[in-house]
Enzyme design. Sequence first.
Site, PDB file in Angstrom:
ATOM      1  N   SER A  85       0.827  -1.203   0.000  1.00  0.00           N
ATOM      2  CA  SER A  85       0.000   0.000   0.000  1.00  0.00           C
ATOM      3  C   SER A  85       0.859   1.250   0.000  1.00  0.00           C
ATOM      4  CB  SER A  85      -0.865  -0.018   1.267  1.00  0.00           C
ATOM      5  OG  SER A  85      -1.429   1.242   1.509  1.00  0.00           O
ATOM      6  N   TYR A  99      -1.832  -1.465  11.064  1.00  0.00           N
ATOM      7  CA  TYR A  99      -2.137  -1.928   9.702  1.00  0.00           C
ATOM      8  C   TYR A  99      -0.994  -1.558   8.753  1.00  0.00           C
ATOM      9  CZ  TYR A  99      -3.770  -1.206   4.928  1.00  0.00           C
ATOM     10  OH  TYR A  99      -3.845  -1.171   3.561  1.00  0.00           O
ATOM     11  N   LYS A 140       2.056  -3.857   6.553  1.00  0.00           N
ATOM     12  CA  LYS A 140       2.427  -3.770   5.128  1.00  0.00           C
ATOM     13  C   LYS A 140       3.946  -3.655   4.992  1.00  0.00           C
ATOM     14  CE  LYS A 140      -1.647  -4.020   3.229  1.00  0.00           C
ATOM     15  NZ  LYS A 140      -2.029  -5.291   2.582  1.00  0.00           N
ATOM     16  N   ASP A 180      -4.844  10.832   8.871  1.00  0.00           N
ATOM     17  CA  ASP A 180      -4.870  11.074   7.419  1.00  0.00           C
ATOM     18  C   ASP A 180      -3.671  11.908   6.991  1.00  0.00           C
ATOM     19  OD1 ASP A 180      -7.097   9.679   6.629  1.00  0.00           O
ATOM     20  OD2 ASP A 180      -8.468  11.390   6.797  1.00  0.00           O
TER      21      ASP A 180
HETATM   22  C1  UD1 Z   1      -6.595   4.106   3.661  1.00  0.00           C
HETATM   23  C2  UD1 Z   1      -5.248   3.639   4.089  1.00  0.00           C
HETATM   24  C3  UD1 Z   1      -4.634   2.844   2.972  1.00  0.00           C
HETATM   25  C4  UD1 Z   1      -5.530   1.708   2.609  1.00  0.00           C
HETATM   26  C5  UD1 Z   1      -6.874   2.260   2.188  1.00  0.00           C
HETATM   27  C6  UD1 Z   1      -7.844   1.140   1.874  1.00  0.00           C
HETATM   28  C7  UD1 Z   1      -3.671   4.920   5.439  1.00  0.00           C
HETATM   29  C8  UD1 Z   1      -3.025   6.230   5.661  1.00  0.00           C
HETATM   30  N1  UD1 Z   1      -4.456   4.822   4.403  1.00  0.00           N
HETATM   31  O1  UD1 Z   1      -6.385   5.077   2.619  1.00  0.00           O
HETATM   32  O2  UD1 Z   1      -3.396   2.318   3.351  1.00  0.00           O
HETATM   33  O3  UD1 Z   1      -4.948   0.957   1.573  1.00  0.00           O
HETATM   34  O4  UD1 Z   1      -7.403   3.036   3.253  1.00  0.00           O
HETATM   35  O5  UD1 Z   1      -8.261   0.467   3.008  1.00  0.00           O
HETATM   36  O6  UD1 Z   1      -3.451   4.010   6.189  1.00  0.00           O
HETATM   37  N2  UD1 Z   1     -12.779  10.580   3.625  1.00  0.00           N
HETATM   38  C9  UD1 Z   1     -13.800  11.460   3.935  1.00  0.00           C
HETATM   39  N3  UD1 Z   1     -14.974  10.946   4.403  1.00  0.00           N
HETATM   40  C10 UD1 Z   1     -15.169   9.608   4.584  1.00  0.00           C
HETATM   41  C11 UD1 Z   1     -14.112   8.711   4.265  1.00  0.00           C
HETATM   42  C12 UD1 Z   1     -12.927   9.240   3.792  1.00  0.00           C
HETATM   43  O7  UD1 Z   1     -13.659  12.674   3.799  1.00  0.00           O
HETATM   44  O8  UD1 Z   1     -16.255   9.220   5.039  1.00  0.00           O
HETATM   45  C13 UD1 Z   1     -11.516  11.125   3.078  1.00  0.00           C
HETATM   46  C14 UD1 Z   1     -10.296  10.809   3.917  1.00  0.00           C
HETATM   47  O9  UD1 Z   1     -10.125  11.781   4.909  1.00  0.00           O
HETATM   48  C15 UD1 Z   1      -9.198  10.810   2.854  1.00  0.00           C
HETATM   49  C16 UD1 Z   1      -9.902  10.340   1.583  1.00  0.00           C
HETATM   50  O10 UD1 Z   1     -11.295  10.531   1.821  1.00  0.00           O
HETATM   51  O11 UD1 Z   1      -8.746  12.111   2.653  1.00  0.00           O
HETATM   52  C17 UD1 Z   1      -9.659   8.874   1.272  1.00  0.00           C
HETATM   53  O12 UD1 Z   1      -9.938   8.106   2.442  1.00  0.00           O
HETATM   54  P1  UD1 Z   1     -10.006   6.511   2.405  1.00  0.00           P
HETATM   55  O13 UD1 Z   1     -10.886   6.055   1.298  1.00  0.00           O
HETATM   56  O14 UD1 Z   1     -10.344   6.043   3.788  1.00  0.00           O
HETATM   57  O15 UD1 Z   1      -8.530   6.059   2.018  1.00  0.00           O
HETATM   58  P2  UD1 Z   1      -7.124   6.484   2.659  1.00  0.00           P
HETATM   59  O16 UD1 Z   1      -7.260   6.927   4.058  1.00  0.00           O
HETATM   60  O17 UD1 Z   1      -6.443   7.380   1.689  1.00  0.00           O
END
Ligand code: UD1
Length: 341
Positions: free
Chosen positions: A126, A151, A155, A300
Amino acid sequence: MKRTVLVSGGAGYIGSHVSVELSQAGYDVIIADDMSNCDDTNYKGVCRITGKEIPFYRMDFCDMDAVSRLFASEKIDAVIHFAAFKAVGESVAEPLKYYRNNLCSFMNILQASRDAGGCNVLFSSSATVYGQASRLPVTEESPRLPATSPYGNTKQICEDMLRDSVAAYKGIKGISLRYFNPIGAHPSALIGELPRGVPNNLVPYITQTAIGKREVLSIFGNDYPTPDGTCLRDYIDIVDLAKAHVCTVSRMLGSGMEDDYEIFNIGTGRPVSVLELVKGFERVNGLKLNYRFAPRRPGDVTAIWADPSKAERAMGWKAERSLDETLASAWAWEKHLAANK
Ligand code: UD1
């Protein structure tokens, strides 16, 4: 010559898409999954899309006897390891659950590969290993930063276990693919992401809000130092990502590897903000999402995106599907689920 690829965690989101692409590329696929985090929807979908009864083993990769039996009964040319827990927040609350499951399962696969006299091992890593990189986009040479969650740490440790096993044991070759943010679903809408309970990831939260399962989408943070204040990510289409595995398996089985252990970024190279993604989803699918800005989510990173050029140079792989198509596929999948409840 027919080649056999074992897909651990093949009933899950990424594993099911990879199984489809491998089967359609002519590989014999074996799916093994303990079904602890999914039902049989995606497995059935894989069989339907490919028109094949894909061999299936219900098993836990932490059970070394079961892994040894599987390797003894099947001739496995390559193994792709997806069977792992992936919720960042849960890993902070229950670190031992994550270390036990994610490390033991991969250790057993490496042990069985060694016992078999060698194997080609693809590890699903990842972008989380990069943390908040100081220079963007990240290349495979960008430094790995200390993990911010158990987690993420699993990795990094699994990457190291693979690198060290390749160095020590004859016949084991390995590739780690570092995924950015996989999203979307197969164009058939027969397989896709099936989060249990409240989704942690952005796109399933968006589609569940659009379908009315969740009331409101929280956008975590709009005060980041980015053009619109929301985080930047590299959203990679799940089918494009799955195709990268076909290229990788073919590379491992051929004679083109430069080193017996290699690493590739699998992303688009295009940063997209959370707000852009939300607005894109609304536009492409002709609907309005109920969203609000909420405080930042702990852990994040502000921005991360890939330099994916190494994968293109070495394997001829690059992302092809447009973000619009991907966002349409995510919505088609959510509607398919609702229609088939
Ligand atoms: C996370 C993990 C990544 C993992 C992936 C899939 C970390 C830092 N990141 O990625 O390793 O492979 O999940 O499980 O460990 N967001 C919102 N609202 C929501 C959900 C998310 O605003 O309800 C935003 C988050 O703040 C972020 C973006 O959307 O900025 C993406 O979030 P997300 O889909 O959870 O993925 P990552 O955190 O990037």
